[in-house]
Write an enzyme that holds these catalytic residues in place. Structure first.
Site: not given
Ligand code: NAD
Length: 333
Positions: A90, A135-137, A161, A163-165, A225
């Protein structure tokens, strides 16, 4: 002694990102009996150093691919034939989504749609599961006295963000309902730990201090948070994979609500006392549409996993600061 993983062919997206890399690292170090295919376009948020942690492991393959490209996704699904898909990929930074939402729509919504389309041919395979990392968002925000988010609360996202999730989660549950695709959606609170890109709050506090730059605090700093250590999140993901799941949602959180300003002060204390640095903060204009409070009710998850969580926030905060102090160049070429 490693344990046998309940899924044999695991297709991970975004496995070189912050949370995905914690998941793959835990798999490789503690489990056997699986193969991983990681699809990652390697955005600015990840690093070759993260990929280097996994390359060379017999059960790990990497494809530098974009999940918003349907033909590529379909080809990889046909060749690899996964029985578990874990979608971490994402665009993940709220501020970036406010400046320009297009990449969020492309990767988060179109990308998830493509994975679901490619999964349709695998639904009849025994033991297939599509796991959407969310995400909780997506639930919007809470006032100080509101009860914490529960799995069946309505979605009410505030930012491009979230909304997309929310959209991608809805695609997943619709595929479950329409095509009987077994799915798992986990909605997690804010993660912290090693390898999170420097744009996010905790790395920014540490990296700005190392660089002698003031730490920006949005608004009055009182936004609340819930924080969970990234490895505690991915351990919970793994515990859920050990159960037989046929279309379920679970919240994952840290039972650890804290105002941004208090979190910043906790980290400043570690930087001052352990590293003799002099962090400084500056209050800046609030983020547009800034959510006031997120809180996660984890009762369903804890009951399902028959556990009582008791995370060590301060110890893990120190582990995180230590990692950044040693790896501040992780993203440099
Ligand atoms: P991050 O930005 O560190 O990692 C995202 C990864 O996805 C990267 O390695 C990126 O290269 C890859 N990516 C992005 N677009 C891509 C595409 N089109 N094709 C292939 N790979 C692609 O994010 P994160 O913090 O590790 O989050 C991972 C997931 O967890 C996300 O879906 C995010 O919404 C969710 N999330 C994150 C948190 C947080 O606190 N970080 C909390 C809850 C949920």
């Amino acid at each position: 002694m490693t344990q046998e993983y309940p899924y044999k062919k695991i297709l991970i997206t975004g496995g070189c990102g912050f949370i995905g890399s914690s998941y793959i690292k835990t798999l490789i170090e503690n489990y056997h009996g699986f193969e991983v295919m990681n699809l990652d376009i390697m955005t600015y948020a990840t690093s070759q150093k993260t990929l280097d942690l996994f390359e060379g492991h017999d059960n790990f393959q990497h494809s530098h691919s974009d999940i918003s490209d349907l033909e590529t996704v379909k080809k990889i699904f046909t060749t690899f034939s996964p029985n578990l898909v874990v979608n971490f990929a994402a665009e993940s930074h709220v501020d970036n989504s406010i400046y320009g939402a297009a990449p969020f729509i492309k990767s988060n919504i179109i990308g998830t749609f493509n994975l679901l389309e490619a999964s349709k041919s695998l639904i009849d395979n025994s033991n297939f599961l599509f796991h959407q990392i969310s995400t909780d968002e997506v639930f919007g925000d809470l006032n100080a006295d509101d009860p914490a988010f529960k799995e069946d609360d309505p979605y009410d996202p505030s930012s491009p963000y979230s909304a997309s999730k929310a959209s991608s989660d809805m695609l997943v549950s619709a595929w479950g309902r329409t095509y009987q695709m077994p799915y798992l959606i986990t909605n997690c609170s804010n993660n912290f730990g090693p390898r999170q890109y420097k744009e996010k709050l905790i790395p920014k506090i540490i990296c700005n201090t190392i660089d002698g730059i003031e730490i920006p605090v949005y608004g009055n700093g009182l936004n609340i948070r819930d924080w969970i250590f990234v490895d505690d999140h991915t351990e919970t993901i793994i515990e859920l994979h050990k159960k037989n799941i046929q279309s379920e949602r679970f919240n994952i959180g840290g039972n650890n609500e804290i105002a941004n300003i208090d979190l910043i002060k906790d980290i400043m204390k570690i930087l001052e006392l352990k590293y003799e640095l002099s962090p400084k903060i500056k209050f800046v204009e609030d983020r547009q549409g800034h959510d006031q409070r997120y809180a996660i009710n984890m009762n369903k998850t804890d009951k399902f996993l028959n556990r009582k969580t008791d995370y060590n926030f301060f110890n893990n905060l120190e582990v995180t600061v230590d990692w950044y102090m040693q790896n501040v160049n992780w993203w440099d070429e």
